[in-house]
Scaffold this active site. Structure first.
Site, PDB file in Angstrom:
ATOM      1  N   ASP A  32       0.835  -1.201   0.000  1.00 21.14           N
ATOM      2  CA  ASP A  32       0.000   0.000   0.000  1.00 21.14           C
ATOM      3  C   ASP A  32       0.874   1.259   0.000  1.00 21.14           C
ATOM      4  O   ASP A  32       2.105   1.170   0.001  1.00 21.14           O
ATOM      5  CB  ASP A  32      -0.906  -0.065   1.244  1.00 21.14           C
ATOM      6  CG  ASP A  32      -2.296   0.444   0.956  1.00 21.14           C
ATOM      7  OD1 ASP A  32      -2.451   1.279   0.060  1.00 21.14           O
ATOM      8  OD2 ASP A  32      -3.234   0.005   1.661  1.00 21.14           O
ATOM      9  N   ASP A  60     -10.347   3.025  -3.313  1.00 15.76           N
ATOM     10  CA  ASP A  60     -11.024   1.758  -2.980  1.00 15.76           C
ATOM     11  C   ASP A  60     -12.399   1.645  -3.624  1.00 15.76           C
ATOM     12  O   ASP A  60     -13.199   2.583  -3.596  1.00 15.76           O
ATOM     13  CB  ASP A  60     -11.191   1.638  -1.466  1.00 15.76           C
ATOM     14  CG  ASP A  60      -9.848   1.462  -0.784  1.00 15.76           C
ATOM     15  OD1 ASP A  60      -8.804   1.602  -1.455  1.00 15.76           O
ATOM     16  OD2 ASP A  60      -9.854   1.189   0.424  1.00 15.76           O
TER      17      ASP A  60
HETATM   18  C1  GAL Z   1      -6.231   0.991   1.399  1.00 16.25           C
HETATM   19  C2  GAL Z   1      -6.297  -0.048   0.299  1.00 16.25           C
HETATM   20  C3  GAL Z   1      -7.341  -1.080   0.673  1.00 16.25           C
HETATM   21  C4  GAL Z   1      -6.953  -1.720   1.990  1.00 16.25           C
HETATM   22  C5  GAL Z   1      -6.756  -0.647   3.060  1.00 16.25           C
HETATM   23  C6  GAL Z   1      -6.196  -1.212   4.358  1.00 16.25           C
HETATM   24  O1  GAL Z   1      -5.284   1.947   1.086  1.00 16.25           O
HETATM   25  O2  GAL Z   1      -6.611   0.580  -0.912  1.00 16.25           O
HETATM   26  O3  GAL Z   1      -7.482  -2.042  -0.341  1.00 16.25           O
HETATM   27  O4  GAL Z   1      -5.779  -2.459   1.831  1.00 16.25           O
HETATM   28  O5  GAL Z   1      -5.867   0.362   2.612  1.00 16.25           O
HETATM   29  O6  GAL Z   1      -6.015  -0.230   5.337  1.00 16.25           O
END
Ligand code: GAL
Length: 508
Positions: free
Chosen positions: A151, A211
């Site tokens: 991430d 997301d």
């Molecule tokens: C976001 C990511 C999600 C999930 C989340 C966890 O940045 O896009 O898919 O992994 O973090 O905190």
């Protein structure tokens, strides 16, 4: 760009396709399950292992869903141990992570984990991997990890140019490589810094938006570029509420960037989460498959409904994802229909079209408008990638249309499968239904053998030079596999044409 990718594929031939990162992984889009969409931070050993058992006994592993991925929130909130090593929270993972990966490996799964190229994870767990890449990559390798979702939160300002992001992510790509364990790398920087132009050099897949959320078309300010500059690849305000339609519009201008070994990631699936209709989920799933996104189930499989299961286990749709040609469909038509609402992206239709390895063509007609309608598209448009204005030789053939949802598993079979008390009973039901098993017959082989379970049902023919007219319900997609109708005595020649087409397409 397209040329250099294509020549790499041609040079490698059909066995052992070479990809840019060249780690031999994700030659077709990776498939599996990730806990984030359904569970967020509510993670545990029990969740992972009870889910993997379900994936196995519902026959989903044997359809290709073979990565089980633990997302954010697995860490001990106190951070690293005395030796600077990441540590899991013991109350959530009492047997430790190595024991989970051993268990998954024994079941024939691969094990995925999560970290962030920042000082913290996105859910603000104490330690990201920024500047700890080598130590953390070693931990992942010791734990038997096969895939890292990486991430981009809390990046300490090391963002804003392709070079800044590339270097930050490359540090982990290099560290993983130097562990000696082959670990699939999935970047998650939401499309920032033009990741679609460099992701394939250092990773196996890269997220291109904020997301996903469980809505087909609803625009939401939290998915930033909805109302700012739609369709602009430079508009990045990642956010958390991106609809299926938003993601499709975002990827459309660079859908062709995915190659074997490196794929644009449209985010995990929402099928089965409850916010969309059956038709919307079917469209979401088929488009993700045909656009070659990694296919990660995002729902709770321990309480999956028959309707969600029979979407996710349709082998004729999954075969689009796993087709050996390894290229995404591209959009050949987009119309705004009816009275568009004040937010961009509502009230539109798309036609997506793409070449498949055996010479078939997949065509998806998406009606994201508010009314049922008849959509039409000409063979000239469907085959525009082979020559615009109807110049593609394909336009001169008749094409049979195969509906890829025609052989969806019946509700009765799915309900019996879900109600079955033992593994043995489930496996008998799957055998009785003659359900596809890609562990026994890989998709490439099933396709080469014309396995009827991968080709849906013939529902019509479009004649040479013709126009296809199809009724499509509101918020639904028709998913058709076009198969060239051989003229009498032409069977050998038709095969030859298919080979030439492959060549022509690769040289585009
Ligand atoms: C976001 C990511 C999600 C999930 C989340 C966890 O940045 O896009 O898919 O992994 O973090 O905190």
């Amino acid at each position: 760009m397209a040329n250099s990718h294509s020549s790499i594929v041609i040079a490698a031939g059909l066995s052992g396709v070479v990809s840019a990162i060249n780690n031999g992984l994700a030659i077709t889009p990776p498939m599996g399950w990730n806990n984030w969409n359904a569970f967020g931070c509510d993670v545990s050993e029990n969740l992972l292992l009870s889910t993997s058992q379900q994936i196995l006994s519902l026959g989903l592993r044997d359809l290709g869903y073979n990565y089980v991925v633990l997302d954010d929130c697995w860490q001990d909130p106190r951070g690293r141990d005395q030796n600077g090593k990441l540590q899991p929270e013991a109350s959530k993972f009492p047997s430790g992570l190595k024991s989970i990966s051993d268990h998954l490996h024994r079941q024939g799964f691969k094990y995925g984990m999560y970290s962030s190229a920042g000082e913290m994870t996105c859910a603000r767990f104490a330690e990201g991997s920024l500047d700890h890449e080598v130590d953390d990559a070693n931990s992942f390798a010791e734990w038997g990890v096969d895939m890292l979702k990486y991430d981009s939160c809390y990046h300490m300002g090391r963002v804003g140019t392709p070079t800044a992001s590339f270097n930050r992510f490359k540090a982990m790509s290099d560290a993983l490589k130097s562990t000696g364990r082959n670990i699939l790398l999935n970047l998650c920087n939401w499309g920032e810094d033009l990741v679609h132009t460099w992701g394939m050099s250092i990773s196996n897949s890269w997220r291109i938006t904020g997301d996903i959320y469980d809505s087909f078309t609803r625009p939401d300010d939290l998915c930033g570029c909805n109302t700012l500059s739609p369709g602009d690849v430079n508009c990045v305000a990642p956010g958390t509420h991106c609809s299926v339609l938003f993601i499709l519009n975002k990827v459309a201008p660079f859908a062709d960037r995915s190659i074997p070994g490196g794929w644009s990631d449209l985010d995990m699936l929402e099928v089965g989460q409850g916010g969309m209709t059956d038709e919307e989920y079917k469209a979401h799933f088929a488009l993700w498959a045909a656009l070659k996104s990694p296919l990660f189930l995002g729902n709770d499989l321990r309480s999956v409904s028959a309707s969600a299961l029979t979407i996710l286990n349709n082998p004729a749709i999954i075969a689009l994802s796993q087709d050996p040609h390894g290229r995404s469909v591209t959009r050949v038509q987009r119309d705004v229909v009816g009275v568009p609402k004040d937010n961009w992206g509502v009230g539109e239709t798309h036609v997506w079209s793409g070449y498949l390895h055996n010479g078939d063509q997949v065509v998806i007609l998406l009606n994201a408008g508010d009314e049922d309608m008849q959509m039409s598209v000409s063979l000239a448009e469907i085959f525009v990638a082979f020559g615009p204005g109807g110049s593609a030789p394909h336009v001169k053939s008749d094409w049979a249309l195969h509906d890829l949802w025609a052989h969806r598993m019946s509700d009765a079979t799915a309900e019996a499968l879900l109600a079955a008390k033992t593994e043995g009973e489930r496996s008998r039901l799957l055998k009785k239904a003659n359900w596809y098993n890609a562990t026994e017959i890989p998709y490439a082989q099933g396709l080469a053998n014309d396995d009827p379970r991968l080709f849906g049902e013939k529902v019509g023919v479009v004649e040479a030079g013709g126009v296809m007219k199809v009724d499509v319900k509101r918020h639904a997609a028709k998913v058709l596999r076009l198969r060239r109708v051989k003229k009498e005595g032409e069977s050998f020649k038709a095969k030859g044409i298919a080979r030439e087409e492959r060549h022509e397409r690769d040289e585009l």
